[in-house]
Write an enzyme that holds these catalytic residues in place. Structure first.
Site, PDB file in Angstrom:
ATOM      1  N   HIS A  99     -17.906  54.570  86.233  1.00  0.00           N
ATOM      2  CA  HIS A  99     -19.350  54.654  85.937  1.00  0.00           C
ATOM      3  C   HIS A  99     -19.845  53.314  85.394  1.00  0.00           C
ATOM      4  O   HIS A  99     -19.117  52.623  84.694  1.00  0.00           O
ATOM      5  CB  HIS A  99     -19.616  55.723  84.869  1.00  0.00           C
ATOM      6  CG  HIS A  99     -19.495  57.119  85.396  1.00  0.00           C
ATOM      7  ND1 HIS A  99     -18.603  58.021  84.891  1.00  0.00           N
ATOM      8  CD2 HIS A  99     -20.153  57.771  86.376  1.00  0.00           C
ATOM      9  CE1 HIS A  99     -18.719  59.174  85.534  1.00  0.00           C
ATOM     10  NE2 HIS A  99     -19.649  59.045  86.444  1.00  0.00           N
ATOM     11  N   VAL A 107     -25.471  57.949  92.131  1.00  0.00           N
ATOM     12  CA  VAL A 107     -26.013  56.651  91.721  1.00  0.00           C
ATOM     13  C   VAL A 107     -26.918  56.856  90.509  1.00  0.00           C
ATOM     14  O   VAL A 107     -27.844  57.675  90.561  1.00  0.00           O
ATOM     15  CB  VAL A 107     -26.839  56.011  92.864  1.00  0.00           C
ATOM     16  CG1 VAL A 107     -27.405  54.666  92.426  1.00  0.00           C
ATOM     17  CG2 VAL A 107     -26.001  55.851  94.132  1.00  0.00           C
ATOM     18  N   ASN A 108     -26.652  56.133  89.452  1.00  0.00           N
ATOM     19  CA  ASN A 108     -27.494  56.223  88.265  1.00  0.00           C
ATOM     20  C   ASN A 108     -27.814  54.825  87.724  1.00  0.00           C
ATOM     21  O   ASN A 108     -28.977  54.430  87.633  1.00  0.00           O
ATOM     22  CB  ASN A 108     -26.782  57.067  87.195  1.00  0.00           C
ATOM     23  CG  ASN A 108     -27.603  57.215  85.939  1.00  0.00           C
ATOM     24  OD1 ASN A 108     -28.834  57.144  85.978  1.00  0.00           O
ATOM     25  ND2 ASN A 108     -26.949  57.395  84.804  1.00  0.00           N
ATOM     26  N   ASP A 167     -25.313  67.145  86.108  1.00  0.00           N
ATOM     27  CA  ASP A 167     -24.318  66.077  86.238  1.00  0.00           C
ATOM     28  C   ASP A 167     -23.392  66.082  85.024  1.00  0.00           C
ATOM     29  O   ASP A 167     -23.871  66.036  83.889  1.00  0.00           O
ATOM     30  CB  ASP A 167     -25.066  64.733  86.350  1.00  0.00           C
ATOM     31  CG  ASP A 167     -24.155  63.591  86.753  1.00  0.00           C
ATOM     32  OD1 ASP A 167     -23.168  63.840  87.473  1.00  0.00           O
ATOM     33  OD2 ASP A 167     -24.453  62.446  86.362  1.00  0.00           O
ATOM     34  N   HIS A 168     -22.099  66.168  85.254  1.00  0.00           N
ATOM     35  CA  HIS A 168     -21.096  66.170  84.170  1.00  0.00           C
ATOM     36  C   HIS A 168     -21.383  67.220  83.106  1.00  0.00           C
ATOM     37  O   HIS A 168     -21.384  66.928  81.899  1.00  0.00           O
ATOM     38  CB  HIS A 168     -20.979  64.775  83.524  1.00  0.00           C
ATOM     39  CG  HIS A 168     -20.412  63.750  84.454  1.00  0.00           C
ATOM     40  ND1 HIS A 168     -19.072  63.712  84.782  1.00  0.00           N
ATOM     41  CD2 HIS A 168     -21.005  62.764  85.153  1.00  0.00           C
ATOM     42  CE1 HIS A 168     -18.877  62.725  85.644  1.00  0.00           C
ATOM     43  NE2 HIS A 168     -20.032  62.139  85.893  1.00  0.00           N
TER      44      HIS A 168
END
Ligand code: 13P
Length: 290
Positions: free
Chosen positions: A178, A231-232, A85-86
């Site tokens: 985010h 989703v985090n 992620d990223h």
């Protein structure tokens, strides 16, 4: 089932009008909660791994080994991808070397020419190895009194340029943010999403910042080509709330004198993540799509 890339599950989702959730993992408990819930829901699932979370879990190799072993020992049969992620350019190379089937290269903060150059290089590497790659197009505008009320807004022309490089999926800002949405948030920008979709008709789109977006907006975004939703924060919030409640009730002291059992302390948070993931899988429409 072995770890897979996101390509097949997202091509299917894109073609059939639903989205697959990417839920970020931080440790064994989160991973187990997400995997067992996806299995119970008969849903494909993506385990998101940030560079920081990978470092916390002692490195990309540990993450790959833990996820693969857990899929085996829990007898998980639904498709499971692990996805960086990223990722930075260097992080992407390390994750690929460690066996990640799927990566995100986030060049969105770079000048567009550099984002294109680095994405091009990583697309070639991923294609040669049969891996999938998500790219991100730079955010534009959106600050008011220090609060980002509009969120990220990607330029459809830049989206078309990055998509044409051969990326598997594309993250493009449409007002998403985010973390927790500020009170002055103006919602997802569906006109922009439609404009991006017109310029990028064949590449599944990714919606970051999946925590706190109203259900109707999520459904609308899916109808306009979003096939992966990240989703985090929501898992962090429900995990923290459940753990706090347990501690405040003094239940962590049950074994006073006999030792402290971390498995019991983590159990309420584990169940809270399972409930949250279940809700999202239902909302995204990926249940029974494995
Ligand atoms: P949230 O933390 O807002 O849910 O966003 C997650 C995300 O987009 C990870 O890439």
């Amino acid at each position: 089932m072995a770890l897979v890339s996101v390509k097949e599950m997202l091509t299917k989702a894109f073609a059939n009008g639903y989205a697959v959730g990417q839920f970020n993992i931080n440790n064994l408990e989160w991973t187990k909660a997400i995997l067992t819930t996806a299995q119970e829901m008969n849903s494909p699932v993506i385990l998101g791994v940030s560079e920081g979370a990978a470092k916390y879990m002692t490195g990309y190799k540990t993450v790959v080994a833990m996820c693969a072993a857990m899929i085996d020992s829990l007898k998980i049969t639904v498709p499971v991808a692990i996805h960086l992620d990223h990722g930075t350019y260097e992080g992407a190379l390390k994750a690929i070397e460690a066996g990640f089937p799927s990566i995100m290269f986030d060049g969105s903060s770079l000048p567009i020419a550099e984002n294109i150059a680095k994405t091009t290089e990583l697309v070639a590497l991923c294609q040669a190895k049969g891996l999938s790659i998500e790219a991100e197009v730079g955010p534009i505008g959106g600050e008011e009194d220090g609060v980002h009320g509009k969120g990220e807004q990607a330029d459809p022309e830049e989206c078309a340029k990055i998509a044409a490089l051969g990326v598997t999926i594309l993250a493009a800002g449409i007002g998403n943010i985010h973390g927790i949405y500020p009170p002055n948030w103006q919602g997802l920008d569906f006109e922009r999403l439609a404009a991006i979709k017109r310029r990028v008709p064949a590449v599944p789109l990714v919606l970051h910042g999946g925590t706190g977006i109203p259900d109707e907006m999520i459904k609308h975004a899916i109808s306009l080509g979003v096939a992966k939703i990240n989703v985090n924060t929501e898992c962090q919030l429900v995990f923290a709330a459940a753990t706090r409640k347990y501690i405040e009730a003094g239940k962590d002291l049950d074994h006073k004198g006999k030792g402290f059992d971390p498995r019991k302390l983590l159990a309420p948070g584990y169940e809270a993540i399972k409930a949250s993931v279940k809700e999202k899988i239902n909302l995204f429409g990926s249940a029974n799509r494995a």
